[in-house]
Design a protein around this motif. Structure first.
Motif, PDB file in Angstrom:
ATOM      1  N   ILE A  96       0.839  -1.200   0.000  1.00 22.20           N
ATOM      2  CA  ILE A  96       0.000   0.000   0.000  1.00 22.20           C
ATOM      3  C   ILE A  96       0.875   1.251   0.000  1.00 22.20           C
ATOM      4  N   ARG A  97       1.963   1.171   0.732  1.00 22.38           N
ATOM      5  CA  ARG A  97       2.823   2.343   0.886  1.00 22.38           C
ATOM      6  C   ARG A  97       3.544   2.738  -0.405  1.00 22.38           C
ATOM      7  N   LYS A  98       3.617   1.805  -1.328  1.00 25.26           N
ATOM      8  CA  LYS A  98       4.222   2.137  -2.610  1.00 25.26           C
ATOM      9  C   LYS A  98       3.448   3.263  -3.305  1.00 25.26           C
ATOM     10  N   ASN A  99       2.130   3.277  -3.100  1.00 22.46           N
ATOM     11  CA  ASN A  99       1.309   4.319  -3.726  1.00 22.46           C
ATOM     12  C   ASN A  99       0.829   5.386  -2.748  1.00 22.46           C
ATOM     13  N   LEU A 100       0.620   4.974  -1.504  1.00 20.25           N
ATOM     14  CA  LEU A 100       0.118   5.918  -0.505  1.00 20.25           C
ATOM     15  C   LEU A 100       1.118   5.958   0.641  1.00 20.25           C
ATOM     16  N   SER A 101       1.804   7.077   0.791  1.00 24.81           N
ATOM     17  CA  SER A 101       2.884   7.085   1.782  1.00 24.81           C
ATOM     18  C   SER A 101       2.334   6.906   3.200  1.00 24.81           C
ATOM     19  N   ASP A 102       1.091   7.362   3.441  1.00 21.32           N
ATOM     20  CA  ASP A 102       0.474   7.054   4.738  1.00 21.32           C
ATOM     21  C   ASP A 102      -0.374   5.791   4.581  1.00 21.32           C
ATOM     22  N   ALA A 103       0.304   4.654   4.601  1.00 15.40           N
ATOM     23  CA  ALA A 103      -0.351   3.382   4.276  1.00 15.40           C
ATOM     24  C   ALA A 103      -1.331   2.928   5.353  1.00 15.40           C
ATOM     25  N   ALA A 104      -1.099   3.364   6.582  1.00 16.78           N
ATOM     26  CA  ALA A 104      -1.994   2.982   7.678  1.00 16.78           C
ATOM     27  C   ALA A 104      -2.498   4.251   8.349  1.00 16.78           C
ATOM     28  N   THR A 105      -3.811   4.392   8.409  1.00 18.10           N
ATOM     29  CA  THR A 105      -4.360   5.609   9.014  1.00 18.10           C
ATOM     30  C   THR A 105      -5.429   5.250  10.034  1.00 18.10           C
ATOM     31  N   GLN A 106      -5.579   6.115  10.988  1.00 17.66           N
ATOM     32  CA  GLN A 106      -6.483   5.817  12.089  1.00 17.66           C
ATOM     33  C   GLN A 106      -7.930   6.202  11.759  1.00 17.66           C
ATOM     34  N   ILE A 107      -8.839   5.484  12.381  1.00 16.26           N
ATOM     35  CA  ILE A 107     -10.244   5.882  12.307  1.00 16.26           C
ATOM     36  C   ILE A 107     -10.442   6.990  13.339  1.00 16.26           C
ATOM     37  N   VAL A 108     -10.869   8.143  12.870  1.00 10.85           N
ATOM     38  CA  VAL A 108     -11.094   9.260  13.787  1.00 10.85           C
ATOM     39  C   VAL A 108     -12.514   9.784  13.576  1.00 10.85           C
ATOM     40  N   ARG A 109     -13.270   9.828  14.656  1.00 13.05           N
ATOM     41  CA  ARG A 109     -14.671  10.266  14.600  1.00 13.05           C
ATOM     42  C   ARG A 109     -15.436   9.593  13.457  1.00 13.05           C
ATOM     43  N   GLY A 110     -15.241   8.277  13.367  1.00 10.45           N
ATOM     44  CA  GLY A 110     -16.017   7.498  12.405  1.00 10.45           C
ATOM     45  C   GLY A 110     -15.564   7.592  10.961  1.00 10.45           C
ATOM     46  N   ARG A 111     -14.431   8.237  10.743  1.00 11.53           N
ATOM     47  CA  ARG A 111     -13.939   8.351   9.369  1.00 11.53           C
ATOM     48  C   ARG A 111     -12.513   7.831   9.249  1.00 11.53           C
ATOM     49  N   CYS A 112     -12.173   7.368   8.042  1.00 11.38           N
ATOM     50  CA  CYS A 112     -10.788   7.020   7.730  1.00 11.38           C
ATOM     51  C   CYS A 112     -10.029   8.329   7.608  1.00 11.38           C
ATOM     52  N   SER A 113      -8.956   8.497   8.369  1.00  6.56           N
ATOM     53  CA  SER A 113      -8.272   9.784   8.292  1.00  6.56           C
ATOM     54  C   SER A 113      -7.335   9.863   7.089  1.00  6.56           C
ATOM     55  N   GLY A 114      -7.326   8.813   6.270  1.00  2.00           N
ATOM     56  CA  GLY A 114      -6.567   8.884   5.021  1.00  2.00           C
ATOM     57  C   GLY A 114      -7.388   9.517   3.916  1.00  2.00           C
ATOM     58  N   CYS A 115      -8.680   9.139   3.833  1.00  5.23           N
ATOM     59  CA  CYS A 115      -9.514   9.645   2.736  1.00  5.23           C
ATOM     60  C   CYS A 115     -10.762  10.380   3.234  1.00  5.23           C
ATOM     61  N   PHE A 116     -10.992  10.350   4.547  1.00  6.16           N
ATOM     62  CA  PHE A 116     -12.128  11.030   5.190  1.00  6.16           C
ATOM     63  C   PHE A 116     -13.489  10.490   4.789  1.00  6.16           C
ATOM     64  N   ASN A 117     -13.505   9.280   4.260  1.00  3.98           N
ATOM     65  CA  ASN A 117     -14.795   8.634   4.038  1.00  3.98           C
ATOM     66  C   ASN A 117     -15.270   7.989   5.342  1.00  3.98           C
ATOM     67  N   THR A 118     -16.591   7.834   5.442  1.00  2.00           N
ATOM     68  CA  THR A 118     -17.181   7.255   6.647  1.00  2.00           C
ATOM     69  C   THR A 118     -16.914   5.753   6.710  1.00  2.00           C
ATOM     70  N   ILE A 119     -16.615   5.271   7.898  1.00  2.00           N
ATOM     71  CA  ILE A 119     -16.462   3.834   8.130  1.00  2.00           C
ATOM     72  C   ILE A 119     -17.720   3.365   8.859  1.00  2.00           C
ATOM     73  N   THR A 120     -18.251   2.209   8.458  1.00  2.00           N
ATOM     74  CA  THR A 120     -19.482   1.742   9.107  1.00  2.00           C
ATOM     75  C   THR A 120     -19.215   1.436  10.579  1.00  2.00           C
ATOM     76  N   PRO A 121     -20.236   1.701  11.429  1.00  2.00           N
ATOM     77  CA  PRO A 121     -20.065   1.441  12.871  1.00  2.00           C
ATOM     78  C   PRO A 121     -19.651  -0.005  13.143  1.00  2.00           C
ATOM     79  N   GLN A 122     -20.184  -0.917  12.336  1.00  2.32           N
ATOM     80  CA  GLN A 122     -19.852  -2.332  12.529  1.00  2.32           C
ATOM     81  C   GLN A 122     -18.357  -2.564  12.325  1.00  2.32           C
ATOM     82  N   LYS A 123     -17.819  -1.950  11.283  1.00  4.19           N
ATOM     83  CA  LYS A 123     -16.399  -2.128  10.982  1.00  4.19           C
ATOM     84  C   LYS A 123     -15.527  -1.479  12.057  1.00  4.19           C
TER      85      LYS A 123
END
Ligand SMILES: [Zn+2]
Length: 253
Positions: free
Chosen positions: A182-209
């Motif tokens: 993943i890091r070959k294309n996205l230098s921040d390959a691992a990002t934290q879920i913050v306030r229900g969103r992926c902090s890499g792309c800011f899309n919503t993550i389902t509560p279940q996930k």
């Protein structure tokens, strides 16, 4: 307890700092990233071959014992044949002996095939190990070059690389490979879920996930939108996390 999530989080934290420092080093950081990716794949292949090799060896040992047992069984039955009182018993024993001979024959053939496999595998293992060592040496060389260029920040870069090495050693090889892929294309390959969103792309993550990620920290979950590794929202990812983790690694070794 140190989980794979902790290791990835620490690795991502260190890489982020290294990326900041690396900005002045031209193409070297890019080379380092590529080399790490190659190395991770090589490591995984080598470990997979080792596993297959171990399975083959186990089979060979078991099969050899079984062949001895079958031979003994056959001999015992042959002796019994001299003691039988009628044809019916004699025929029954003959049949049994025939079956054991057949089994012995089949297993011998399989053993021969596995022997060939074992030989080939040991050659492959040698090659893969040599390839892994070569890539590792190249990676070390690139890192040395970066450290040389780091000037005032030399010590920090060196320390970060050392910490990184320790963390990588404790990361499952497959996860290490995924991270680098993943890091070959996205230098921040691992990002934290913050306030229900992926902090890499800011899309919503389902509560279940979100709950799944929180409860299964030994597993890695990817963001459905951007493909980054999702780090649990209940981790505090900072220098302390890295230091606690390294301390735990130290006390375990
Ligand atoms: Zn995302």
């Amino acid at each position: 307890m140190a989980t794979q999530n902790h290791f990835i989080a620490s690795l991502a934290y260190i890489d982020q700092r290294l990326d900041e420092l690396n900005e002045e080093f031209g193409e070297l950081p890019e080379l380092e990233k590529d080399k790490q990716h190659e190395l991770a794949i090589a490591k995984l292949q080598y470990e997979e071959s080792q596993q297959i090799f171990a399975d083959v060896q186990k089979f060979v040992i078991t099969a050899r014992n079984t062949l001895v047992e079958l031979k003994e069984k056959e001999e015992n039955l042959s002796k019994q044949q001299f003691l039988v009182r009628n044809n019916k018993e004699f025929d029954a024993l003959s049949k049994e002996i025939e079956m054991i001979k057949q089994e012995h024959n089949d297993l011998s053939n399989r053993l021969r095939n596995e022997g060939v496999k074992e030989e080939n595998l040991s050659r492959i293992l040698e090659d893969q190990k040599a390839n892994y060592d070569k890539l590792r040496a190249e990676l070390v060389k690139i890192r040395q070059n970066i450290e040389e260029l780091a000037g005032e920040q030399k010590e920090e870069v060196r320390l970060l690389n050392k910490q990184k090495e320790l963390i990588v050693n404790n990361l499952k090889t497959y996860n290490y490979k995924e991270y680098n892929r993943i890091r070959k294309n996205l230098s921040d390959a691992a990002t934290q879920i913050v306030r229900g969103r992926c902090s890499g792309c800011f899309n919503t993550i389902t509560p279940q996930k979100i709950v799944e990620v929180r409860n299964n920290k030994e597993l890695l979950y990817l963001c459905d939108h951007c493909g980054r590794i999702l780090l649990s929202d209940d981790l505090v990812i900072d220098q302390n996390l890295v230091e606690d983790l390294l301390e735990e690694i130290n006390s375990n070794s």
